[in-house]
Design an enzyme around this catalytic site. Structure first.
Site, PDB file in Angstrom:
ATOM      1  N   CYS A  26       0.867  -1.170   0.000  1.00  0.00           N
ATOM      2  CA  CYS A  26       0.000   0.000   0.000  1.00  0.00           C
ATOM      3  C   CYS A  26       0.908   1.225   0.000  1.00  0.00           C
ATOM      4  O   CYS A  26       2.047   1.153  -0.457  1.00  0.00           O
ATOM      5  CB  CYS A  26      -0.937  -0.024   1.204  1.00  0.00           C
ATOM      6  SG  CYS A  26      -0.093  -0.101   2.790  1.00  0.00           S
ATOM      7  N   ALA A  27       0.460   2.343   0.536  1.00  0.00           N
ATOM      8  CA  ALA A  27       1.247   3.575   0.476  1.00  0.00           C
ATOM      9  C   ALA A  27       2.524   3.503   1.302  1.00  0.00           C
ATOM     10  O   ALA A  27       3.540   4.091   0.941  1.00  0.00           O
ATOM     11  CB  ALA A  27       0.396   4.754   0.937  1.00  0.00           C
TER      12      ALA A  27
END
Length: 485
Positions: A26-27
């Site tokens: 993810c980020a």
């Protein structure tokens, strides 16, 4: 940074490529599903300079690397493992297979409610703004802001309408999200939600009074009566109805010829589910939901500050298991029936727990000489004060243990305090400092005092436990030295 070398070190620490089932990012985090998490060399993993923290949740093992870094490390990690690029949803699906039935149930609730939280939070915060405008004695003795400035009356009414929309039409949001989760058409789920709050139906909140007066409107179909009652603000009825809708739709798409599928499947799905909802599913689950809400309110009102303290003490351990996501459904029900419940006591308790964990992490920041832990503690401690505790708990507190103990002690005492003063929220919001806007106007002061108590006690206890831990380490090292000599 040498991203290839970092990927190699991580892969070695987690047991090699044979131990990796799925991987995505993810980020900020590398999200992995491992064959056996017992093969992880946690000490080796912690010593990697790029690794900011690790934790396991929902069948996944997540490694915090940070924005920008995680993308590059993932590219090299994929080459080393031979895994093709996967989405976070693919990894979630792979991880959920490792969960037991109860964990799968909690994850299901999380998958349904997390996407609609922004809409509910927006409504809750708007409700908080409305309360600031209309609460007496908040700024002016004996008056509210709208009393003192009548030109603001319509502004308050406008904000109140905006705030209530998410709760009045809650079944539409849940219907869409849950049908999507159960594998059905989310738009049919939304249509079912609309059906359950149709203006032609008796308002769901007026059902109790109509029942007492014997004035419940009905559909009379061939002598069989179906009550025309809406489900505004309910949770369980629309969850159950959406599950049934999704299963009926899936079955019909298998048996109806493709030429008639788009015509008959939506028609029959809505009609059959609608009949079942108003005759069986709705009445039964409405009663079950009311019993659950009434039981929690009774427990809260009966056990008082002792029960509040116990819940505050165990709240952070509950977060570790992920079970706190199931509270979203309960809190939504409490807020939807605010006239009966007076609001939600879960947000104040979650806020006390988060602030206490944040304070414990910040205590570590001031105590530790380890530059890596200090770096993680500074950012994650502030994040916890604002309502996001996972980086603080998994990156610092659980790893060192004594900050986690300090946090739950601070949380338990602070929750006992806010429970004693019957602090409740009138809407969903941030379970941290910013959550003050969601608190009932008359409870803002004790809520603020509770936050101070949570911070001071957690910080102080963590500091004391840190000194004791350091002393024990010195004693143990001296004892080992004597034994060696």
């Amino acid at each position: 940074m040498n991203y290839k070398e970092i990927a190699k070190e991580i892969l070695l620490a987690i047991g090699g490529k044979e131990n990796v089932t799925a991987a995505a990012h993810c980020a900020t985090r590398l999200r992995l599903v491992l064959q056996n998490e017992g093969k992880i060399n946690q000490k080796q993993l912690d010593e990697i300079s790029a690794v900011k923290g690790t934790f396991a949740t929902g069948g996944q093992y997540q490694i915090i690397l940070g924005a920008g870094i995680v993308n590059e490390v993932y590219k090299e990690f994929s080459k080393l493992t031979g895994l093709s690029e996967m989405s976070t949803q693919d990894v979630k699906n792979a991880g959920s297979k490792k969960l037991n039935p109860f964990q799968q149930f909690v994850k299901m609730l999380s998958d349904i409610f997390v996407p609609i939280i922004p809409a509910i939070v927006a409504g809750g915060l708007l409700m908080g703004i409305n309360n600031v405008l209309t609460a007496k004695d908040l700024f002016i003795t004996g008056n509210s802001l709208v009393d003192a400035y009548p030109e603001m009356i319509d502004l308050a009414a406008l904000i109140n309408t905006f705030a209530n929309a998410s709760f009045v039409f809650l079944p539409v949001l849940i219907g869409f999200s849950s049908a999507k989760r159960f594998g059905g058409n989310p738009y049919l789920g939304a249509a079912l939600g609309m059906l359950m709050v149709h203006p032609d139906l008796l308002n769901g909140w007026g059902y109790g009074g109509a029942l007492v007066n014997g004035k419940i409107p009905v559909w009379n179909i061939f002598g069989f009566q179906i009550e025309k009652v809406g489900y505004q603000g309910t949770v369980l009825p629309v969850l159950a109805a959406s599950y049934i809708l999704s299963k009926i739709e899936t079955y019909l798409r298998k048996v109806i010829p493709s030429a008639l599928d788009n015509l008959l499947t939506p028609l029959l799905t809505i009609f059959i589910t609608g009949i079942l909802t108003f005759t069986l599913v709705g009445p039964i689950t409405r009663s079950a939901g009311n019993l659950l809400t009434d039981g929690l309110v009774w427990l809260y009102n009966t056990t008082g500050f002792i029960g509040g303290g116990i819940l505050g003490f165990v709240y952070a351990p509950i977060v570790i298991t992920g079970m706190h996501h199931s509270f979203i459904a309960v809190e939504t029900q409490l807020l939807a029936n605010i006239g009966k419940t007076g609001g939600s006591f879960l947000l104040p308790m979650a806020a006390m727990s988060n602030i206490a964990q944040g304070a414990a992490t910040l205590a570590v920041f001031f105590i530790t000489k380890d530059k890596k832990i200090k770096s993680i503690a500074s950012a994650s401690g502030i994040s916890a004060l604002l309502g996001i505790t996972e980086p603080a708990m998994f990156g610092v507190n659980l790893k060192l243990r004594y900050p986690f103990i300090g946090g739950i002690i601070g949380s338990g005492i602070a929750c006992a305090f806010v429970t004693f003063y019957k602090v409740k929220a009138v809407g969903m919001g941030s379970a941290g400092i910013a959550g003050i806007i969601s608190i009932k106007p008359g409870s803002i002061v004790p809520f603020a005092v509770g936050m101070i108590i949570a911070f001071i006690i957690a910080f102080a206890v963590t500091t004391v436990l840190a000194k004791r831990a350091a002393k024990n380490d010195i004693v143990n090292s001296e004892s080992q030295g004597e034994m060696a000599s």
